[in-house]
Structures are given as C-alpha cells and as structure tokens.
Write a protein that holds these residues in place. Structure first.
Motif, short mmCIF file in Angstrom:
data_model
loop_
_atom_site.label_atom_id
_atom_site.label_comp_id
_atom_site.label_asym_id
_atom_site.label_seq_id
_atom_site.Cartn_x
_atom_site.Cartn_y
_atom_site.Cartn_z
N ARG A 114 0.83 -1.21 0.00
CA ARG A 114 0.00 0.00 0.00
C ARG A 114 0.87 1.27 0.00
N LEU A 115 2.03 1.21 0.68
CA LEU A 115 2.92 2.37 0.70
C LEU A 115 3.74 2.45 -0.58
N ARG A 116 4.13 1.31 -1.13
CA ARG A 116 4.90 1.33 -2.39
C ARG A 116 4.07 1.97 -3.50
N ARG A 117 2.76 1.67 -3.52
CA ARG A 117 1.91 2.27 -4.56
C ARG A 117 1.85 3.78 -4.40
N ARG A 118 1.79 4.25 -3.16
CA ARG A 118 1.75 5.70 -2.95
C ARG A 118 3.05 6.36 -3.41
N ILE A 119 4.17 5.73 -3.11
CA ILE A 119 5.47 6.31 -3.48
C ILE A 119 5.66 6.27 -4.98
#
Length: 341
Positions: A114-119
């Motif tokens: 979920r954080l990788r997608r945001r970055i």
C-alpha cells in the motif's frame, strides 16, 4: 566470528543488496555455518523483517515485502516522508545522489504494497532552490499524493485554485475552478508547483500546490503533450525568469554586470544564481539577472556598497530612474506634524 548484533546487521545489509541469496553463499560471505545463517534469519524474522526462504538446487533467502513495515522506527507517514525526501535528494546536486537512490531502493523494498503504490505515484522533480529567505509554504500531504496520482495516471485534474491574498476585492483568497493536464510535480525555492497544460487557457502553467484543492473524481486520461524545451527543469527555471520556458538556456530576460565595493565572499552568499568574480580584497564583479531592469537595479542596490555599472545601458538607465524616485521620496513635502504628505 563477529558478535551476533554486528553479524545480523551484515546479514540484513546483504539481503537488501540483491533479491536472492543462496544460503551457502551467505554463510561463505559471513564466515559462519549454514546453521548459524538459519538462526540469524530467524532472529531477523522475530524483529519483523519479512525474510522468506526459497527452494531449489541452491536454496536461500530473500528480503520480501510484508504486511507491515519492519521495526525501523518509522510509521507509515514517516516512511512516506523519508521516501519523498530521498527522491528529492537524488536530484540536489549535493554529491549524495547515488547514496540517496540506493537508500530509496532499500526503503521501498521492505515497504508494504500500500505504501509502495503511494510512493510510485509520487514522482518528483527537484528544480534549483533559490537563496531567498521567504518562508516555505506548507502543502497538505494528501494534496501532494492526489497531484502525484493524477500525474502518474495521466488523468485530467479538476481543482479549485486560490488566488493570492488581496487579489480579490471582497474575498482575500478567491478560488476559481480549473481543468488541467498534470505533467510534473516540482519543487522550487522551498515551494511545491504543479506543471500542467491549462485546458481552459490553452497554455502551459505552473500552479502553486498550496493553493490547489483537488476535486474528485479526476477527468479522462490524456496523451501527454511535449513540454517546451523538453526538460522540466529548464522549463520551470525559464518560467520563473520571465521567459516562456522553451529556450535551452533559461536565462533571465534582463542580465547586467556591475563592480561592487565588497569582498566576493560576502556578495556570493546573497547573490542567488549570480556569478561573482573576485577583483581584490574589497572589490568583486557581479553578473546577475532579473525579470526587469528596475528590479535588477534594486536587487543590486541592496548590497549597500559603491556600484560601478559595466553594462548594459538599460541597467545604467534603471539606476538613474531609481535614483530620481528615491530622491523624490526622501525630499517629499512635510505636513504640519512633521510627516510626509
């Protein structure tokens, strides 16, 4: 054999350096037995690092993405902030670009999906930072994420754009709806800007991110237009220097040269992107640009030193214009109470 804590750090560093590590190779590199490697991997797992084992002729280990961040003393927001800072650091020109890129890869590798997608949606271009002392504007991280997502998805962005305070007669911060094709999210002089093609004005624009309120949903997908000049850094620098951003140099429209009665070391601290050349202990040459000749003359005058204009004539005329204006302000008529009227 190194102490357990140092060995665990070495093992973790190796797992971050490449995707798959055969167990035998890890043991050889660390000068320990395969059994000790297995125990150390179990210790790292207990600490929260998502290390998985893979089978095969050379079975081994890989550092995988987990459902939560391992205990690196970062929460979700801190992890995103770290990744954003590392993206900016890769383009600062401070000599840390390679290290920042490697650090960003390491942080991203252990992030939950979920954080990788945001970055991955937040691709930032850091353009040169000016030496002005204006306070940095604060932008809501949710706005930055929304802008970055629209840039990444190539979707038309609908948003309300606030005018500068005082721009309207009644409302100190009037807003107007806008539609634009977002192309780049950039930083400049401590502020965030969105570079976009304004669909209503049919021209390129740079919007301050702290004045943007995105609307949902976004519009249809678009095919990106070619940015004038082809390079976002050159384009943005040119726009802030008064040109259309399409030139290859991005020079200021007004460029002048003077000799100041100050040491070069003192002038260089406050000359932004000017060129300073030492001529002696208390003399230097300054080449500086601005968007207008009076503005350039006023900018040079702030050094509070004797000034010799080398050229061009427009700069000399601008100094004369300011001299007359300042003289008039200094000798204006006084009222009955000793105040200027």
């Amino acid at each position: 054999m190194p102490k357990t804590s140092a060995r665990l750090l070495s093992l973790l560093s190796m797992l971050q350096a490449r995707r798959d590590w055969p167990g035998a190779l890890l043991a050889e590199r660390l000068d320990i037995s395969p059994r000790t490697v297995r125990r150390d991997v179990d210790r790292l797992r207990e600490l929260g690092y998502p290390i998985v084992a893979f089978k095969g002729p050379e079975g081994g280990y890989r550092l995988d993405a987990g459902t939560e961040l391992p205990p690196l003393l970062f929460d979700d927001d801190q992890a995103v902030a770290l990744a954003v800072a590392l993206q900016i650091a890769t383009t600062t020109g401070a000599g840390i670009e390679e290290a920042a890129a490697r650090a960003l890869t390491t942080v991203r590798q252990v992030m939950p999906s979920r954080l990788r997608r945001r970055i991955d949606m937040l691709q930032i271009t850091a353009v040169g930072r000016s030496a002005t002392n204006r306070p940095e504007s604060q932008v809501d991280s949710g706005v930055l994420m929304a802008l970055g997502a629209a840039v990444h998805a190539r979707e038309v962005l609908r948003f309300d754009y606030a005018s500068p305070p005082g721009a309207g007669d009644d409302d100190p911060a009037m807003t107007a709806p806008r539609r634009a094709e977002p192309h780049h999210l950039v930083t400049w002089g401590g502020r965030w800007y969105l570079v976009a093609w304004d669909l209503d004005r049919e021209d390129w624009r740079t919007f301050r991110a702290d004045r943007i309120t995105p609307r949902v949903p976004t519009g249809p997908r678009f095919t990106p237009r070619e940015l004038p000049g082809g390079d976002v850094a050159t384009f943005v620098a040119g726009r802030f220097r008064g040109s259309d951003g399409s030139g290859s140099s991005g020079d200021w429209p007004c460029l002048g040269e003077v000799i100041l009665g100050l040491p070069a070391s003192e002038v260089s601290r406050y000359s932004r992107d000017g060129v300073v050349e030492e001529l002696g202990p208390d003399r230097c040459r300054l080449v500086l640009g601005s968007w207008s000749w009076p503005g350039l003359a006023a900018d040079i005058g702030r050094f509070d030193a004797d000034i010799e204009v080398v050229g061009p004539a427009e700069l000399r005329d601008a100094f004369g214009q300011l001299a007359r204006r300042y003289a008039s302000a200094a000798t204006g008529p006084l009222g009955e109470r000793g105040q200027y009227v």
